[in-house]
Design a protein around this motif. Structure first.
Motif, PDB file in Angstrom:
ATOM      1  N   PHE A   1      -4.453 -73.136  18.662  1.00 33.06           N
ATOM      2  CA  PHE A   1      -3.738 -73.321  19.919  1.00 33.06           C
ATOM      3  C   PHE A   1      -2.241 -73.155  19.726  1.00 33.06           C
ATOM      4  O   PHE A   1      -1.547 -72.546  20.532  1.00 33.06           O
ATOM      5  CB  PHE A   1      -4.046 -74.705  20.482  1.00 33.06           C
ATOM      6  N   ARG A   2      -1.751 -73.684  18.605  1.00 30.48           N
ATOM      7  CA  ARG A   2      -0.309 -73.596  18.371  1.00 30.48           C
ATOM      8  C   ARG A   2       0.113 -72.147  18.150  1.00 30.48           C
ATOM      9  O   ARG A   2       1.185 -71.724  18.553  1.00 30.48           O
ATOM     10  CB  ARG A   2       0.050 -74.461  17.169  1.00 30.48           C
ATOM     11  N   LEU A   3      -0.749 -71.387  17.481  1.00 29.21           N
ATOM     12  CA  LEU A   3      -0.406 -69.987  17.208  1.00 29.21           C
ATOM     13  C   LEU A   3      -0.578 -69.113  18.432  1.00 29.21           C
ATOM     14  O   LEU A   3       0.209 -68.214  18.687  1.00 29.21           O
ATOM     15  CB  LEU A   3      -1.293 -69.442  16.084  1.00 29.21           C
ATOM     16  N   LYS A   4      -1.665 -69.358  19.206  1.00 31.07           N
ATOM     17  CA  LYS A   4      -2.030 -68.424  20.256  1.00 31.07           C
ATOM     18  C   LYS A   4      -1.804 -68.986  21.650  1.00 31.07           C
ATOM     19  O   LYS A   4      -2.033 -68.293  22.641  1.00 31.07           O
ATOM     20  CB  LYS A   4      -3.514 -68.052  20.108  1.00 31.07           C
ATOM     21  N   ARG A   5      -1.451 -70.245  21.742  1.00 30.13           N
ATOM     22  CA  ARG A   5      -1.254 -70.874  23.038  1.00 30.13           C
ATOM     23  C   ARG A   5      -2.545 -70.837  23.862  1.00 30.13           C
ATOM     24  O   ARG A   5      -2.520 -70.572  25.060  1.00 30.13           O
ATOM     25  CB  ARG A   5      -0.127 -70.144  23.787  1.00 30.13           C
TER      26      ARG A   5
ATOM     27  N   ALA B   1      -4.493 -75.776  15.434  1.00 28.57           N
ATOM     28  CA  ALA B   1      -3.700 -74.731  14.785  1.00 28.57           C
ATOM     29  C   ALA B   1      -3.790 -73.435  15.564  1.00 28.57           C
ATOM     30  O   ALA B   1      -2.776 -72.760  15.799  1.00 28.57           O
ATOM     31  CB  ALA B   1      -4.198 -74.532  13.360  1.00 28.57           C
TER      32      ALA B   1
END
Lengths: 645, 102, 246
Positions: free
Chosen positions: B86-90, B84
């Motif tokens: 990673f998906r938000l902050k790359r 999650a």
């Protein structure tokens, strides 16, 4: 078997329901500024809650009447509600002869006033709030009278005080009303202080918080005379505050700022009688202490005549009734002070009926005249409001003590009690003085009561030509209360025809002290009748001929009239002495508060603030910084565990 | 000196300390989770070593089962959180998720 | 000093486990770290076996080395972040080492206590039996904890499903909030011009830059909220302005 606590719980549930409905209204107002409460629903819930409490009280009353022996129903939630170092404080209710009648009066009159309020408060924005407070008041009042120990009574005592404050300041948008509420609250605190001290003293000396424990200890002679005197005087201070006696009466006239049903319920019929109820409940204390009971009797008599004299000239229709209430409460204390508890309680009950009736009638007039309260601007309402006129006339007759109305018998019984009761301060001659004072008060009562009737209903209209008629919800309670005002007489007719109430109360208050001979009773009865009729005649002669004539007569005696109009300058006296002293004290306290206390508080706050400013650097959002602190803490904790074993 | 006396406990303590070190200093969220696993294993090892040859061997085993169970749940949730973040902050840096700073 | 074969094996396995653990916390490549962890797990499993816990040794390999490590590797591969620029951040390595050493020292002290106690208590010769563990877990002392642990696993599973939802972005959260009757205004601004290009990643990049330059952080965040639609293509756009203002 119905559950005794249900009696106060029902109105409490009603208060809860109304409160929730009020919250709902407030929420609706966020979208529609003038959202209206569901008046029918709220009024029905509130009224039914009190009516159900009345039905329950009635059922319990008959159960009590049918029971044999001591005639008391008790309920105990716990013997140790609050553990103390000394005697534990229990929580329980006691439904005996005294509290049963009180319950019936509170819920009965309360239900009628709730019904009336549906009409009176129609269209008010705070409709739901009003019924919340009103139901809460009834619940608190029921707790007060049902309590079997002083701390439980204190809950109700403070509860009714709170509701009184909330309801006096009900229309708080006007500063005057809010201030009146504050005045009532603050003055009552003085009385509460006395009551609290009495409670602690009683528990300390008798080892019990319960009324039965305290009373039996006092009756058993376990306390020295000075102790009972102190106890009685402290209790009376509490009673003074709640029941508006000299010197703590000043809040009651101002309390008329609240809506009229409130004045009827709280400031005439129920709450203000709590002081008298307390005295009767703890009567053994006053029985054994001539000083305490003498103070009660003399204060009562002084209040009666003093407040009565103020009522003579008041122009506000509700103020007249307010002074009358203070005066009649003085009567009640006079009766209680000389040991005529039965008579005092009898008058308490009849007074609840006819004073509530008069207040509600006044409310109907006020409502019909679009909130006009000045008697001098009324007049001629007899034709426009025949229902109010007839019922208020009955109420006035009962208050004035016209023969054959309930007030006649109850007041007469107090007067007879004053003469036949125990000597005040142990001095027999004083009873005659008090009798004279009481008789003079009765004359005044009769005069100002019919002055009110004449000014409001007779003569020509002054100012308001077209009052609008009252709906049935308003007239119906008036009629019921009018019937009750007449019928209540049967509770205690003279010559032993009916001593129903006296007999009923005997388990609590014991046999009446002192008996007058039959001839003396007749003499007194005739005297009372004559006094009442005389007052009526004077009022008729003065105000029957119109207002102008009456004003001319008043102008002829300016000094007296001014003194009465200014209410003997008592408020000014208080302003000059008590208020000024309090202001000075509060100024000094304010300085201490601003510099010493606030200094400490602000110092602590800024310490925390500065500490936090450096501490917040620890919380930089990085999980691992947190982990670091966590780990360091763990090291310390484990180290202390390892090293300290 | 028998390995099953003190040395096995020292081994557990060392593994636990390694886990702490990794947990506090590593920046990759996944590696941080691995460090936690290391600590949990060290705890398990202590449990079992302390119960060796005593009457509580089975109890120790049961506790260890619970620890493994909790570890599994924790890894599943932890890795979902990593996803999650990673998906938000790359980014799977622990640095990426520091919006909660005071 | 006499070393039996199990002791010798224990020392070897312990040393390998320690080295592998060191590898976990020092290797820069996440995959290498994970492989080191697997090695450590295997060594620990061997030690369990030597300690007389065959069931736990099996479980260790099945659950840890098998399931959990696969999960780790799966996520590493999925995210494609094997190499990292720096190993450490925030807490200086030295500080972490100090605390770790302190913990190790304390653990050592405790370990000597435990070892002494263990030496005194051991001797009944009892070893783990699968029947014994099973009857504890399923019949005797730990039935209720075991059931509760089952509930915990279920809760974890539900939590993972929710967390792993595709729409867990700023916009997705805003929609989630709206569905659940929160007021989404602070999250998503109601500016009419920004409302249109919903989901058009390339077209909306211009919008993202404009408020990010010189406007307040709140405005930038709002626009970021707008631009990150549920489509994956806009993820970069989401991160950009948000990172820019921090």
């Amino acid at each position: 078997m119905p559950f005794l606590p249900l009696i106060p719980l029902l109105p409490l549930a009603g208060a809860l329901a109304c409160g929730l409905l009020h919250l709902q209204v407030l929420r609706a107002r966020r979208h529609h500024a003038d959202a209206r409460p569901a008046e029918g629903l709220i009024g029905t819930i509130a009224t039914l809650a009190v009516a159900a409490a009345f039905a329950l009280s009635l059922e319990r009353f008959f159960a009590l009447a049918g029971s044999s022996g001591e005639r008391v129903l008790t309920w105990r939630a716990t013997d140790v509600w609050i553990p103390t170092g000394g005697p534990a404080i229990p929580f329980g209710f006691r439904f005996d002869a005294l509290s049963s009648v009180m319950c019936l009066v509170i819920t009965g009159v309360g239900a009628l006033i709730h019904l009336y309020s549906i009409g009176y408060m129609k269209g008010d924005r705070g409709f739901a709030r009003f019924f919340t407070y009103l139901n809460l008041f009834v619940a608190a009042m029921l707790v007060l009278v049902l309590a079997d120990s002083m701390p439980v009574l204190f809950i109700g005592w403070e509860g009714v005080g709170l509701c009184s404050y909330l309801l006096i300041g009900f229309w708080y948008e006007e500063m005057k009303n809010a201030e009146a509420g504050q005045k009532a609250f603050v003055v009552n605190r003085v009385g509460d202080f006395g009551f609290l001290l009495a409670m602690f003293a009683a528990a300390y000396w008798t080892g019990s918080f319960e009324f039965t424990g305290v009373n039996s200890a006092v009756e058993g002679g376990k306390l020295a005379t000075w102790q009972t005197t102190v106890l009685g005087l402290l209790l009376f201070v509490g009673a003074c505050g709640k029941s508006a006696q000299i010197p703590l009466y000043v809040w009651l006239p101002d309390a008329m700022a609240g809506p009229t049903p409130v004045s009827a319920l709280i400031h005439a019929a129920t709450m203000v009688t709590a002081g008298v109820y307390l005295v009767i409940r703890t009567h053994p204390i006053f029985d054994v202490s001539p000083i305490a009971s003498g103070v009660v009797a003399c204060t009562g008599a002084a209040t009666a005549i003093f407040a009565g004299s103020m009522g003579l000239v008041a122009r506000d229709i509700k103020k007249v009734l307010a002074y009358s209430t203070v005066s009649q409460l003085g009567f009640l204390f006079l009766g209680a002070g000389v040991g005529a508890y039965g008579a005092s309680f009898y008058h308490l009950v009849t007074h609840a009926f006819f004073k509530a009736l008069l207040f509600l009638g006044a409310g109907s007039v006020i409502l019909a005249l679009h909130h006009e309260q000045d008697l001098f601007k009324m007049g001629g309402l007899r034709r426009a409001l025949p229902g109010s006129y007839r019922t208020m006339w009955i109420g006035a007759a009962a208050l004035a003590g016209l023969p054959l109305f309930s007030g006649f018998f109850s007041k007469d019984e107090i007067l007879a009690g004053v003469l036949g009761g125990r000597p005040v301060f142990g001095i027999p001659g004083l009873n005659w003085v008090l009798y004279a004072v009481a008789a003079a008060t009765a004359l005044m009562t009769s005069f100002y009561t019919f002055r009110l009737i004449y000014l409001a209903f007779e003569g020509e209209p002054r100012g308001h030509e077209h009052p609008h008629p009252n709906p049935t919800v308003i007239t119906l309670p008036l009629v019921v209360l009018a019937v009750a005002s007449v019928a209540a007489a049967v509770l205690g007719l003279p010559f032993g025809i009916s001593h129903a109430l006296q007999h009923w109360l005997e388990p609590v208050i014991g046999e009446p002290q002192g008996h007058l001979s039959h001839s003396a009773e007749i003499l007194l009865l005739v005297g009372s009748g004559v006094i009442a009729l005389l007052g009526f005649a004077i009022a008729r002669a003065t105000y029957g001929g119109g207002l102008a004539k009456a004003e001319a007569r008043a102008a002829a005696r300016p000094a007296l009239y001014n003194a009465l109009s200014a209410r003997w300058w008592i408020d000014e006296l208080y302003d000059a002495t008590v208020v000024r002293a309090v202001r000075l004290t509060s100024f000094i306290a304010g300085l201490i508060d601003a510099f010493v206390i606030d200094g400490l508080v602000n110092g602590a706050a800024s310490l925390a603030k500065r500490g936090a400013a450096s501490a917040r650097r620890m919380a930089d959002g990085s999980t691992q910084t947190y982990a670091l602190w966590f780990g360091a803490g763990m090291v310390v904790v484990v180290a202390s565990l390892v090293l300290l074993r | 000196m028998s390995f099953f006396g003190a040395p096995v406990f020292f081994l557990a303590a060392a593994l636990f300390a390694l886990g702490i070190y990794g947990f506090m200093t590593r920046r990759n969220l996944i590696v941080v989770l691995m460090s936690i696993e290391l600590m949990l294993n060290a705890a398990n090892l202590t449990f079992l070593a302390a119960a060796r040859g005593t009457a509580q061997a089975n109890e120790a085993s049961s506790y260890a089962v619970f620890v493994i169970l909790v570890a599994a749940a924790e890894v599943a949730v932890g890795l979902a959180l990593v996803l999650a973040v990673f998906r938000l902050k790359r980014d799977s840096d622990i640095d990426a998720a520091r919006d909660l700073r005071g | 000093m006499d070393l039996t074969l199990p002791d010798l094996l224990g020392y070897v396995l312990g040393a390998v486990a320690l080295l592998a653990g060191l590898g976990v916390v020092t290797r820069r490549d996440a995959v290498v770290a994970a492989m080191n962890l697997v090695l450590a797990f295997f060594c620990l499993s061997g030690i369990y076996l030597l300690l007389g816990f065959p069931f736990l040794a099996t479980l260790q390999i099945l659950v840890y080395a098998g399931a959990i490590m696969v999960l780790f590797l799966f996520v590493i591969m999925l995210l494609g972040v094997t190499k990292l620029a720096r190993t450490t951040i925030g807490v200086p390595t030295g500080l972490g080492a100090v605390i770790a050493l302190a913990v190790a020292a304390e653990g050592g002290v405790l370990a000597t206590h435990l070892a002494a106690k263990n030496a005194a208590g051991a001797g009944s010769g009892m070893t783990e039996s699968v029947e014994g563990v099973a009857s504890l877990l399923f019949r005797d002392a730990f039935v209720l904890p075991f059931e509760i642990a089952g509930v915990l696993l279920l809760a974890a599973m539900v939590g993972v499903v929710v967390l792993a939802r595709r729409d867990l972005t700023v916009r997705g959260l805003a929609e989630f909030a709206r569905e659940h009757a929160f007021d989404p205004k602070p999250l998503v601004s109601s500016r009419p011009d920004a409302a249109a290009p919903d989901g058009l990643g390339t077209g909306s990049l211009a919008h993202a830059d404009a408020p990010a330059n010189g406007t307040t952080k709140g405005a930038a965040n709002e626009s970021a909220g707008h631009l990150s639609s549920s489509s994956q293509g806009t993820l970069a756009a989401t991160a950009q302005p948000t990172a820019g203002v921090h």
